[in-house]
Design a protein around this motif. Structure first.
Motif, PDB file in Angstrom:
ATOM      1  N   ARG A  44       7.369  10.864 -12.038  1.00 17.76           N
ATOM      2  CA  ARG A  44       7.113  11.972 -12.969  1.00 17.76           C
ATOM      3  C   ARG A  44       6.182  12.946 -12.283  1.00 17.76           C
ATOM      4  O   ARG A  44       5.132  12.569 -11.752  1.00 17.76           O
ATOM      5  CB  ARG A  44       6.476  11.465 -14.260  1.00 17.76           C
ATOM      6  N   GLY A  45       6.587  14.207 -12.243  1.00 20.15           N
ATOM      7  CA  GLY A  45       5.754  15.244 -11.644  1.00 20.15           C
ATOM      8  C   GLY A  45       5.489  16.367 -12.625  1.00 20.15           C
ATOM      9  O   GLY A  45       6.372  16.747 -13.401  1.00 20.15           O
TER      10      GLY A  45
ATOM     11  N   ARG B 197      -0.949   9.883  -8.529  1.00 14.34           N
ATOM     12  CA  ARG B 197      -1.135   8.475  -8.879  1.00 14.34           C
ATOM     13  C   ARG B 197       0.078   7.688  -8.376  1.00 14.34           C
ATOM     14  O   ARG B 197       1.203   7.925  -8.816  1.00 14.34           O
ATOM     15  CB  ARG B 197      -1.290   8.316 -10.383  1.00 14.34           C
ATOM     16  N   VAL B 198      -0.140   6.762  -7.459  1.00 21.36           N
ATOM     17  CA  VAL B 198       0.951   6.004  -6.845  1.00 21.36           C
ATOM     18  C   VAL B 198       0.594   4.527  -6.849  1.00 21.36           C
ATOM     19  O   VAL B 198      -0.485   4.131  -6.389  1.00 21.36           O
ATOM     20  CB  VAL B 198       1.210   6.477  -5.387  1.00 21.36           C
TER      21      VAL B 198
ATOM     22  N   THR C  20       0.822  -1.209   0.000  1.00 22.17           N
ATOM     23  CA  THR C  20       0.000   0.000   0.000  1.00 22.17           C
ATOM     24  C   THR C  20       0.857   1.261   0.000  1.00 22.17           C
ATOM     25  O   THR C  20       2.023   1.238   0.414  1.00 22.17           O
ATOM     26  CB  THR C  20      -0.917   0.030   1.232  1.00 22.17           C
ATOM     27  N   ALA C  21       0.256   2.350  -0.424  1.00 23.59           N
ATOM     28  CA  ALA C  21       0.902   3.661  -0.400  1.00 23.59           C
ATOM     29  C   ALA C  21      -0.163   4.722  -0.195  1.00 23.59           C
ATOM     30  O   ALA C  21      -1.241   4.654  -0.785  1.00 23.59           O
ATOM     31  CB  ALA C  21       1.660   3.918  -1.698  1.00 23.59           C
ATOM     32  N   ALA C  22       0.154   5.700   0.654  1.00 22.22           N
ATOM     33  CA  ALA C  22      -0.806   6.764   0.934  1.00 22.22           C
ATOM     34  C   ALA C  22      -0.072   8.042   1.296  1.00 22.22           C
ATOM     35  O   ALA C  22       0.999   8.013   1.914  1.00 22.22           O
ATOM     36  CB  ALA C  22      -1.739   6.350   2.075  1.00 22.22           C
ATOM     37  N   SER C  23      -0.651   9.156   0.923  1.00 20.18           N
ATOM     38  CA  SER C  23      -0.078  10.465   1.219  1.00 20.18           C
ATOM     39  C   SER C  23      -0.597  10.969   2.561  1.00 20.18           C
ATOM     40  O   SER C  23      -1.731  10.699   2.954  1.00 20.18           O
ATOM     41  CB  SER C  23      -0.469  11.453   0.113  1.00 20.18           C
ATOM     42  N   GLU C  24       0.273  11.714   3.267  1.00 22.61           N
ATOM     43  CA  GLU C  24      -0.142  12.326   4.532  1.00 22.61           C
ATOM     44  C   GLU C  24       0.581  13.660   4.702  1.00 22.61           C
ATOM     45  O   GLU C  24       1.602  13.928   4.064  1.00 22.61           O
ATOM     46  CB  GLU C  24       0.153  11.405   5.711  1.00 22.61           C
ATOM     47  N   ASP C  25       0.034  14.491   5.559  1.00 21.29           N
ATOM     48  CA  ASP C  25       0.631  15.796   5.824  1.00 21.29           C
ATOM     49  C   ASP C  25       1.821  15.663   6.762  1.00 21.29           C
ATOM     50  O   ASP C  25       1.826  14.861   7.696  1.00 21.29           O
ATOM     51  CB  ASP C  25      -0.397  16.730   6.454  1.00 21.29           C
ATOM     52  N   ILE C  26       2.834  16.486   6.519  1.00 23.52           N
ATOM     53  CA  ILE C  26       3.983  16.590   7.415  1.00 23.52           C
ATOM     54  C   ILE C  26       3.690  17.710   8.408  1.00 23.52           C
ATOM     55  O   ILE C  26       3.256  18.798   8.001  1.00 23.52           O
ATOM     56  CB  ILE C  26       5.263  16.907   6.629  1.00 23.52           C
TER      57      ILE C  26
END
Length: 610
Positions: free
Chosen positions: A204-205, A128-129, A17-23
């Motif tokens: 790629r960004g 997209r991850v 799994t992969a997920a974004s979170e705030d720092i």
């Protein structure tokens, strides 16, 4: 918010799994980014006593607030983990274009835990991850992996970091390579990546890096640029590359030769920046936003048929990047090899196979000393490991990556190899990590810098030769400990920004780039703030290492440096008086006699409750 994206990508290799979170904003402001911010996460997220190849080890990729901006040399990212080579915290730095691309995709950091049962690569395209199968890439070289992913994904501008066969085979000093020739090179970060079953991260960004105050940023940028272009090092690195440093270390008897048995190499001129430029260089090469272009792209030409002693297909190549100073020394003077073509080939093999050339050359030099003294004999090796053997250098580099024959011993690093062969004194390094290219008997300050470095022997945390040859004297202890402490703070803060450390050598010091960070982030940083943040980060790393089990005994040097002087040359008769420098270093840091930060120092730095 400017400079930072404020986003972390958390990846669980076990769960897939992969997920974004705030720092946390407070953490970004307190540690700037890059190394410092990742250190804080490592401290919070893992038990320092775990095996570095355990799924419980944490692997962090971290950019700084200036990464991906137009600031001079704003290309850098850091890899932070428990080093496979050292068993202590490691913070490895790389340039190229991968770090900026991560920022363009919207992330300051990627934090990876766990381990996959099958090879995977991480694909990031903005938000997209995906973790994807990498079985078809496993076993491929660095160049073939990058080319394969670019062809497979078909995305213009894709940037890749990856491991080669060395990382897959858990060579203790495997690198993480990006852009084919740039490396997060030291301490076995690629080994940790290999243990997790992660072959590559393709990014790629399509975004950019916002600035809080664009006008102030551009003014600070041009001020910094003006300081850099008038600095002599700026011109030297661009014209001759970092291998120009060979002349400096040779002059002062600080060019380690034949596993630190001598301090000068009789064939040094074959490997220096002038010779590389005049005989093998085809063009300079620069990283993202770089104004120095110290990279060397070289070719063999009519010499391409030399040393074809193995079956590795990339050994037939006629051109590649490098060598830089450290590789030219480690694969050259340290092994006694003065043949530039052999050094080039071994360097290219390190790049293709994903290994640190410093540890590769240094470990081979230790093995050559074992062979010299008769501990390792012809019964143990496929060819004589004699100092100066260009054939052995090229062949054993490949054998190490694939753990073939005696290469299996070399793959463990010089410390463990020396212990196996019951001569630990052939290991020239600290905390399990082999020394870089500066003999402390030529530059005494490097002795205390090496001994105290949190990630093992390193020249990038406090590089003393410039100071010792301009503002001090290279063979005395006076003032060296105090200067090293000061420089460790400044270089640590520098690592947090995303700027290349060579901006420091070429005129871009804290006083010039702190205004860049302030303008980018909107935080009113001062030089004093940066030095305090550097000190705080250094102490946090020390606390981590103490929890991992390191002690004062690990702040030491091999007995060769302490009691065996060179017999000739400028450094003849010099040994390193670490007993004189270490107590001064601890006192200057506010640590006790055992090298433990005092409660008063931790309270002063806001670390007392950690």
């Amino acid at each position: 918010m400017g400079g930072w994206t404020g986003k972390l990508l958390r990846v669980d290799m076990t769960a897939g799994t992969a997920a974004s979170e705030d720092i946390p904003q407070e953490w970004m402001e307190d540690y700037i980014g890059g190394r410092g911010l990742a250190d804080r996460y490592l401290y919070e997220e893992m038990d320092p006593t775990v095996d570095p190849l355990s799924p419980d080890n944490v692997l962090i990729f971290a950019a700084g607030p200036l990464t991906g901006t137009c600031a001079p040399c704003g290309s850098r990212y850091m890899v932070i983990t428990k080093g496979a080579l050292t068993n202590c915290i490691t913070t490895s730095n790389s340039g190229g274009f991968w770090g900026p691309e991560l920022k363009f995709a919207g992330y300051d950091m990627v934090l990876i835990k766990g381990a996959s049962e099958t090879p995977k690569y991480l694909f990031i395209y903005d938000d997209r991850v995906e973790l994807r199968d990498a079985s078809h890439l496993w076993g491929k070289t660095v160049g073939d992996t990058e080319d394969g992913l670019r062809e497979e994904l078909g995305i213009p501008g894709l940037r890749t970091c990856c491991i080669g066969p060395a990382g897959e085979n858990l060579v203790k000093f495997a690198c993480i390579m990006n852009d084919k020739h740039r490396a997060a090179g030291r301490s076995g970060v690629g080994t940790v990546m290999g243990s997790k079953g992660l072959k590559a991260i393709a990014v790629r960004g399509t975004g950019g890096v916002e600035l809080s105050d664009g006008d102030a940023f551009m003014k600070a940028l041009w001020d910094m640029r003006g300081e850099m272009v008038v600095n002599p090092t700026y011109e030297a690195f661009g014209m001759f590359g970092t291998a120009s440093t060979i002349d400096l270390t040779q002059t002062f008897g600080g060019l380690p030769t034949r596993n630190f048995q001598q301090g000068q190499f009789e064939e040094a001129e074959n490997l220096n920046g002038n010779t590389i430029r005049d005989t093998r260089l085809t063009t300079n090469k620069a990283c993202f936003a770089c104004t120095i272009a110290c990279g060397r792209v070289c070719e063999l030409g009519e010499h391409s048929d030399k040393f074809l002693v193995n079956t590795h297909p990339k050994n037939w190549k006629q051109a590649g990047e490098g060598p830089e100073y450290e590789a030219a020394w480690a694969l050259g003077a340290d092994t006694g090899v003065g043949d530039l073509d052999a050094v080039l080939k071994a360097n290219w093999l390190c790049n293709d196979l994903g290994m640190d050339p410093i540890s590769m050359g240094s470990t081979l030099a230790s093995a050559m000393e074992l062979y010299q003294e008769g501990t390792v004999t012809d019964e143990h090796v496929e060819m004589p490991l004699e100092f100066g053997s260009a054939e052995a250098l090229v062949r054993m580099t490949e054998a190490t990556a694939y753990r073939e024959g005696f290469g299996d011993d070399l793959a463990e690093g010089a410390k463990l190899m020396g212990e196996k062969w019951e001569n630990p004194d052939v290991f020239m390094g600290v905390k399990g990590q082999e020394f870089p290219a500066y003999d402390p008997r030529g530059f005494v300050g490097m002795g205390v810098a090496y001994a105290t470095c949190n990630r093992g022997a390193c020249h990038l945390r406090a590089w003393t030769p410039g100071f010792e040859t301009s503002e001090s004297t290279p063979h005395t202890t006076d003032g060296k400990s105090e200067w090293v402490v000061h420089e460790q703070h400044r270089s640590t803060a520098h690592d947090a920004t995303g700027l290349c450390l060579f901006t420091g050598f070429a005129g871009g010091v804290l006083e010039t780039f702190v205004p860049l960070v302030a303008a980018a982030t909107g935080v009113d940083y001062t030089v004093d703030d940066f030095e305090t943040i550097g000190e705080k980060t250094w102490n946090l790393e020390r606390l981590w290492n103490l929890k991992a089990g390191l002690t004062k005994a690990d702040d030491n040097l091999p007995k060769r440096l302490l009691s065996e002087p060179h017999t000739d040359g400028p450094s003849a008769g010099v040994t390193v008086d670490l007993d004189a420098m270490l107590p001064v270093y601890y006192s200057e840091r506010g640590w006790d006699e055992e090298g433990v930060p005092t409660e008063e120092k931790l309270a002063e730095l806001g670390l007392a409750s950690m």
